[in-house]
Design a protein around this motif. Structure first.
Motif, mmCIF file in Angstrom:
data_model
loop_
_atom_site.group_PDB
_atom_site.id
_atom_site.type_symbol
_atom_site.label_atom_id
_atom_site.label_comp_id
_atom_site.label_asym_id
_atom_site.label_seq_id
_atom_site.Cartn_x
_atom_site.Cartn_y
_atom_site.Cartn_z
ATOM 1 N N GLU A 175 22.922 28.769 34.454
ATOM 2 C CA GLU A 175 21.726 29.142 35.213
ATOM 3 C C GLU A 175 20.714 29.889 34.350
ATOM 4 N N LEU A 176 21.181 30.795 33.505
ATOM 5 C CA LEU A 176 20.276 31.604 32.692
ATOM 6 C C LEU A 176 19.462 30.733 31.727
ATOM 7 N N SER A 177 20.140 29.813 31.043
ATOM 8 C CA SER A 177 19.436 28.970 30.085
ATOM 9 C C SER A 177 18.472 28.014 30.788
ATOM 10 N N PHE A 178 18.854 27.519 31.965
ATOM 11 C CA PHE A 178 17.978 26.601 32.688
ATOM 12 C C PHE A 178 16.698 27.310 33.126
ATOM 13 N N ARG A 179 16.841 28.546 33.613
ATOM 14 C CA ARG A 179 15.683 29.289 34.096
ATOM 15 C C ARG A 179 14.685 29.590 32.982
ATOM 16 N N SER A 180 15.155 29.614 31.751
ATOM 17 C CA SER A 180 14.271 29.957 30.624
ATOM 18 C C SER A 180 13.463 28.760 30.117
ATOM 19 N N LEU A 181 13.774 27.563 30.610
ATOM 20 C CA LEU A 181 13.080 26.361 30.146
ATOM 21 C C LEU A 181 11.719 26.195 30.817
ATOM 22 N N HIS A 182 10.907 25.293 30.258
ATOM 23 C CA HIS A 182 9.640 24.908 30.853
ATOM 24 C C HIS A 182 9.557 23.380 30.903
ATOM 25 N N PHE A 183 8.940 22.861 31.965
ATOM 26 C CA PHE A 183 8.913 21.420 32.198
ATOM 27 C C PHE A 183 7.492 20.977 32.512
ATOM 28 N N ASN A 184 7.104 19.816 31.953
ATOM 29 C CA ASN A 184 5.852 19.216 32.397
ATOM 30 C C ASN A 184 6.128 18.391 33.647
ATOM 31 N N ARG A 185 5.079 17.801 34.202
ATOM 32 C CA ARG A 185 5.229 17.102 35.484
ATOM 33 C C ARG A 185 6.284 15.993 35.403
ATOM 34 N N GLU A 186 6.230 15.212 34.323
ATOM 35 C CA GLU A 186 7.164 14.085 34.188
ATOM 36 C C GLU A 186 8.607 14.563 34.004
ATOM 37 N N SER A 187 8.803 15.523 33.096
ATOM 38 C CA SER A 187 10.167 15.988 32.834
ATOM 39 C C SER A 187 10.728 16.764 34.026
ATOM 40 N N ALA A 188 9.848 17.438 34.779
ATOM 41 C CA ALA A 188 10.308 18.165 35.963
ATOM 42 C C ALA A 188 10.844 17.197 37.018
ATOM 43 N N SER A 189 10.104 16.112 37.261
ATOM 44 C CA SER A 189 10.562 15.125 38.240
ATOM 45 C C SER A 189 11.853 14.453 37.791
ATOM 46 N N GLU A 190 11.951 14.144 36.510
ATOM 47 C CA GLU A 190 13.158 13.523 35.980
ATOM 48 C C GLU A 190 14.353 14.466 36.099
ATOM 49 N N THR A 191 14.142 15.733 35.791
ATOM 50 C CA THR A 191 15.227 16.710 35.890
ATOM 51 C C THR A 191 15.627 16.929 37.342
ATOM 52 N N LEU A 192 14.651 16.922 38.237
ATOM 53 C CA LEU A 192 14.944 17.067 39.661
ATOM 54 C C LEU A 192 15.808 15.908 40.149
ATOM 55 N N ARG A 193 15.468 14.690 39.715
ATOM 56 C CA ARG A 193 16.267 13.523 40.098
ATOM 57 C C ARG A 193 17.684 13.644 39.537
#
Length: 338
Positions: A74-92
């Motif tokens: 959880e800690l490492s994930f919260r520290s990341l940043h995502f653009n619109r495309e990578s955010a949607s891909e990660t959400l999926r």
């Protein structure tokens, strides 16, 4: 889905879902940002998965296991940043990982939608008997009177089996019960006779059934779903399968000159099938019936002694058939002590 009945959450509700992180970008107060941080995306992912599971809050162990599947904590994930495309891909990917976790370790839930309560209220005789029994149990001093506030205890005694969310099962159920009890003045100390108490309980239950019909509450049951996930993992890994067969065969022949037999393999599964994710057969009638069906369908005689190759082939056939049966008809197992 039947109120109070058992429903399996095995990930199927999530597999066909179409999800996107676009709303996170358009909803931002910073105009249209180019990136969002992992904390916001994780919150959205958990919210999306929860909504696809009929509002069930994801347990902490499921959230942690899902992130591990994605290669994060959880800690490492919260520290990341995502653009619109990578955010949607990660959400999926997150939703798919939740689905995979539930496939391997499903939940058994009760979906409380008011239907059992409505059925109970529609049968005047059944409800009268229930109200009388509850009144008698709660009237411990045998005074023939109960405080209005005992209505809450009556609901607690009815419980999930009768379609009533137990107090403190989650914040939503607490708020719902509080609101309904307050609405009907069922929190005071005014004393009621049996008939008056039954009338108050009926009104409270009718409001509860109406509320659950509009917004059901999902309650996780302490029941294990045995769907063959451990067997699936063994069969999918040829090296692991061969190692498992070798160990079983060697164990059977360690103190004997003959080979392995199907009877011995069934005895192993019944006595200690934990290696295959199976409970003790003696404590589960459905599992015994499944074994009867699977082992009874074999061409090999149960007592026939087999060399390692034939034994391995038979074991693989048995495990595949057990998996086939469990994928279509999972076995429910209540842990001891419940």
């Amino acid at each position: 889905m039947a109120d109070g009945g058992l429903t399996v959450f095995d990930g199927s509700l999530l597999r066909e879902a179409t999800v996107s992180a676009d709303s996170l970008f358009s909803a931002s107060g910073d105009g249209d940002p180019t990136t969002i941080d992992g904390a916001h995306l994780l919150s959205e992912a958990e919210s999306v998965a929860s909504s696809l599971l009929l509002g069930l809050s994801l347990p902490e162990n499921l959230k942690a296991a899902t992130l591990r599947r994605l290669g994060f904590d959880e800690l490492s994930f919260r520290s990341l940043h995502f653009n619109r495309e990578s955010a949607s891909e990660t959400l999926r990917k997150y939703v798919a990982a939740v689905a995979d976790e539930l496939r391997d370790d499903p939940f058994v839930v009760s979906v409380l939608d008011g239907s059992i309560i409505r059925m109970l209220l529609e049968d005047e005789d059944d409800f009268a008997m229930l109200a009388e029994n509850l009144f008698t149990e709660l009237d411990r001093d045998d005074t023939g009177k109960l405080c209005k506030s005992e209505t809450r205890n009556a609901l607690a005694q009815m419980g999930v089996e009768m379609g009533v969310p137990s107090p403190s099962v989650n914040a939503k159920s607490d708020d719902l019960l509080d609101d309904i009890l307050r609405k009907h003045g069922a929190e005071g100390e005014e004393l009621l006779g049996q008939a008056q108490f039954a009338n108050l309980l009926q009104a409270v239950l009718q409001s509860l059934a109406d509320a659950l019909g509009l917004k059901p509450i999902v309650v996780i049951q302490d029941i294990k779903v045995i769907n063959g996930s451990k067997i699936r993992q063994i069969l999918a890994n040829e090296e692991l399968l061969l190692d498992t067969i070798d160990r079983i065969f060697d164990k059977q022949t360690a103190s004997e000159l003959d080979g392995g037999s199907i009877r011995k393999f069934r005895a192993l599964l019944e006595k200690d099938g934990t290696e295959f994710g199976l409970p003790l057969a003696g404590s589960n009638e459905a599992l015994v019936l499944l074994y009867d069906q699977v082992f009874g369908s074999l061409d090999i005689q149960n007592d026939e002694e087999l060399d390692k190759e034939a034994f391995g082939s038979a074991v693989k056939q048995i495990l595949q058939e057990i998996l086939n049966q469990m994928e279509s008809n999972p076995v429910f197992h209540e842990p001891e002590g419940n």
